[in-house]
Motif scaffolding. Structure first.
Motif, PDB file in Angstrom:
ATOM      1  N   VAL A   1       2.301   6.811  -8.447  1.00 43.94           N
ATOM      2  CA  VAL A   1       2.798   7.207  -7.129  1.00 43.94           C
ATOM      3  C   VAL A   1       4.311   7.040  -7.007  1.00 43.94           C
ATOM      4  O   VAL A   1       4.926   7.562  -6.080  1.00 43.94           O
TER       5      VAL A   1
ATOM      6  N   SER B   1       3.570  -0.974   3.983  1.00 42.59           N
ATOM      7  CA  SER B   1       3.521   0.380   3.422  1.00 42.59           C
ATOM      8  C   SER B   1       4.889   1.038   3.476  1.00 42.59           C
ATOM      9  O   SER B   1       5.748   0.654   4.273  1.00 42.59           O
TER      10      SER B   1
ATOM     11  N   ASP C   1       6.833  10.874   0.772  1.00 39.37           N
ATOM     12  CA  ASP C   1       5.510  11.405   0.446  1.00 39.37           C
ATOM     13  C   ASP C   1       5.418  12.033  -0.942  1.00 39.37           C
ATOM     14  O   ASP C   1       4.548  12.861  -1.205  1.00 39.37           O
ATOM     15  N   SER C   2       6.336  11.639  -1.834  1.00 41.39           N
ATOM     16  CA  SER C   2       6.252  12.140  -3.204  1.00 41.39           C
ATOM     17  C   SER C   2       6.736  11.063  -4.173  1.00 41.39           C
ATOM     18  O   SER C   2       7.404  10.097  -3.781  1.00 41.39           O
ATOM     19  N   TYR C   3       6.401  11.248  -5.433  1.00 42.93           N
ATOM     20  CA  TYR C   3       6.810  10.318  -6.487  1.00 42.93           C
ATOM     21  C   TYR C   3       8.325  10.139  -6.490  1.00 42.93           C
ATOM     22  O   TYR C   3       8.838   9.008  -6.500  1.00 42.93           O
TER      23      TYR C   3
ATOM     24  N   GLU D   1       0.819  -1.205   0.000  1.00 49.21           N
ATOM     25  CA  GLU D   1       0.000   0.000   0.000  1.00 49.21           C
ATOM     26  C   GLU D   1       0.854   1.257   0.000  1.00 49.21           C
ATOM     27  O   GLU D   1       1.920   1.301   0.620  1.00 49.21           O
ATOM     28  N   ILE D   2       0.367   2.258  -0.699  1.00 48.83           N
ATOM     29  CA  ILE D   2       0.969   3.595  -0.682  1.00 48.83           C
ATOM     30  C   ILE D   2      -0.159   4.589  -0.443  1.00 48.83           C
ATOM     31  O   ILE D   2      -1.159   4.587  -1.172  1.00 48.83           O
ATOM     32  N   ASP D   3      -0.020   5.394   0.613  1.00 49.90           N
ATOM     33  CA  ASP D   3      -1.079   6.328   1.018  1.00 49.90           C
ATOM     34  C   ASP D   3      -2.410   5.615   1.242  1.00 49.90           C
ATOM     35  O   ASP D   3      -3.478   6.120   0.906  1.00 49.90           O
ATOM     36  N   GLY D   4      -2.317   4.400   1.794  1.00 47.47           N
ATOM     37  CA  GLY D   4      -3.515   3.648   2.130  1.00 47.47           C
ATOM     38  C   GLY D   4      -4.198   2.970   0.956  1.00 47.47           C
ATOM     39  O   GLY D   4      -5.257   2.352   1.120  1.00 47.47           O
TER      40      GLY D   4
ATOM     41  N   ARG E   1       9.770   8.385  -3.152  1.00 54.04           N
ATOM     42  CA  ARG E   1       9.468   6.947  -3.122  1.00 54.04           C
ATOM     43  C   ARG E   1      10.327   6.196  -4.143  1.00 54.04           C
ATOM     44  O   ARG E   1      10.886   5.134  -3.842  1.00 54.04           O
TER      45      ARG E   1
ATOM     46  N   ASN F   1       6.059   7.131   6.103  1.00 50.58           N
ATOM     47  CA  ASN F   1       5.252   8.326   5.844  1.00 50.58           C
ATOM     48  C   ASN F   1       6.047   9.486   5.255  1.00 50.58           C
ATOM     49  O   ASN F   1       5.497  10.329   4.549  1.00 50.58           O
TER      50      ASN F   1
END
Length: 300
Positions: A117, A67, A73-75, A34-37, A78, A70
């Motif tokens: 993502v 996951s 948080d960006s392309y 999962e990424i950002d849920g 990640r 946190n």
């Protein structure tokens, strides 16, 4: 080949290419990636255990999901973090699939219509079960008498996957930053020496989707399918060396080959889709017609 034997072989192909959905698959034991849920893939337990030491990239599994941290948080963040992990795994030979490293970037997203993502090295996508997209082109001709012939390619013996097997006339993965049409033209030119003006006449006709597991991981794939009717006088030529030869075969011979081990499995599915759409397989003659159709369009 007797019709019932042919049907059984095709059903076996579809079951094999969709075995992730079948009872007894690894799906029940996999972690959702999962990424950002949002679920973007599936990770087998043996892969997850290798990722546990990268606590600055992956959070501890929670609720059946793995996951990214946190702060990623960006392309770009990640993608960079994942690149470091995969480069380390490649160096210590943890996974055989990484020996086929291609330096090809594949976008990661839940659905094709979603913004990506992150990107990931193509060879690693099966470790995370992320959706992979490609473009496949059915090249065919129609004789003056109306008979349909299909161009098939024989893969080079040096290909990393499925060397020497039959393939669609041209096909390729959809790399990050490339459009579907750009990929179509590129693969037609590189693999079959088809001029851009001719390649652009290909029509988008379908998608073929499936998910299977093997020892390399989980393969969740969707292929954008195009039909390209070629002039009778045109002959594709070997281009970049990924193909060793092209064959122009009567459609009944193509149908027969579909049920053999001589075909790359997902390419056989693309041809099966062609046969159904062009009414070479009809529901009154094929009792498992619905099973064929549903087996070609399994979206996870």
């Amino acid at each position: 080949m007797a019709n019932c034997v042919w049907t059984e072989k095709v059903l076996q192909l579809l079951h094999r290419m969709n075995n992730f959905y079948l009872p007894g698959s690894c799906r029940a034991n996999c972690l959702r990636f999962e990424i950002d849920g949002i679920k973007v893939g599936w990770i087998m337990p043996h892969v997850a255990s290798q990722l546990a030491c990268y606590g600055d990239v992956f959070q501890k599994p929670l609720g059946g999901a793995l996951s990214l941290c946190n702060n990623l948080d960006s392309y770009d963040k990640r993608s960079e973090a994942m690149g470091v992990v995969l480069s380390n795994l490649r160096r210590d030979s943890s996974f055989r699939c990484l020996k086929g490293w291609r330096d090809e970037r594949y976008n990661v997203m839940d659905k094709f219509s979603d913004p990506p993502v992150m990107w990931m090295e193509r060879a690693a996508t099966s470790l995370f079960g992320v959706k992979r997209y490609g473009v496949h082109i059915n090249g065919y001709t129609v004789s003056e008498s109306g008979d349909v012939y299909m161009w098939l390619a024989r893969r080079s013996l040096t290909k990393q996957t499925y060397p020497g097997l039959l393939d669609n006339m041209a096909a390729g993965g959809l790399a990050a930053g490339m459009s579907i049409k750009q990929t179509l033209v590129k693969e037609c030119q590189e693999e079959a020496c088809i001029p851009e003006a001719l390649a652009e006449k290909a029509h988008p006709v379908s998608t073929v989707s499936y998910t299977y597991q093997d020892r390399e991981g989980v393969f969740s794939e969707s292929q954008f399918v195009f039909d390209l009717e070629l002039p009778l006088a045109f002959k594709p030529k070997v281009g970049d060396g990924e193909v060793q030869a092209f064959y122009l075969l009567p459609i009944e011979k193509v149908k027969e080959l579909l049920a053999t081990e001589d075909f790359k499995p997902n390419c056989a599915m693309v041809v099966l889709d062609f046969l159904i759409r062009h009414s070479f397989i009809e529901p009154d003659r094929e009792p498992f017609y619905q099973e064929f159709v549903s087996g070609l369009h399994q979206a996870l």
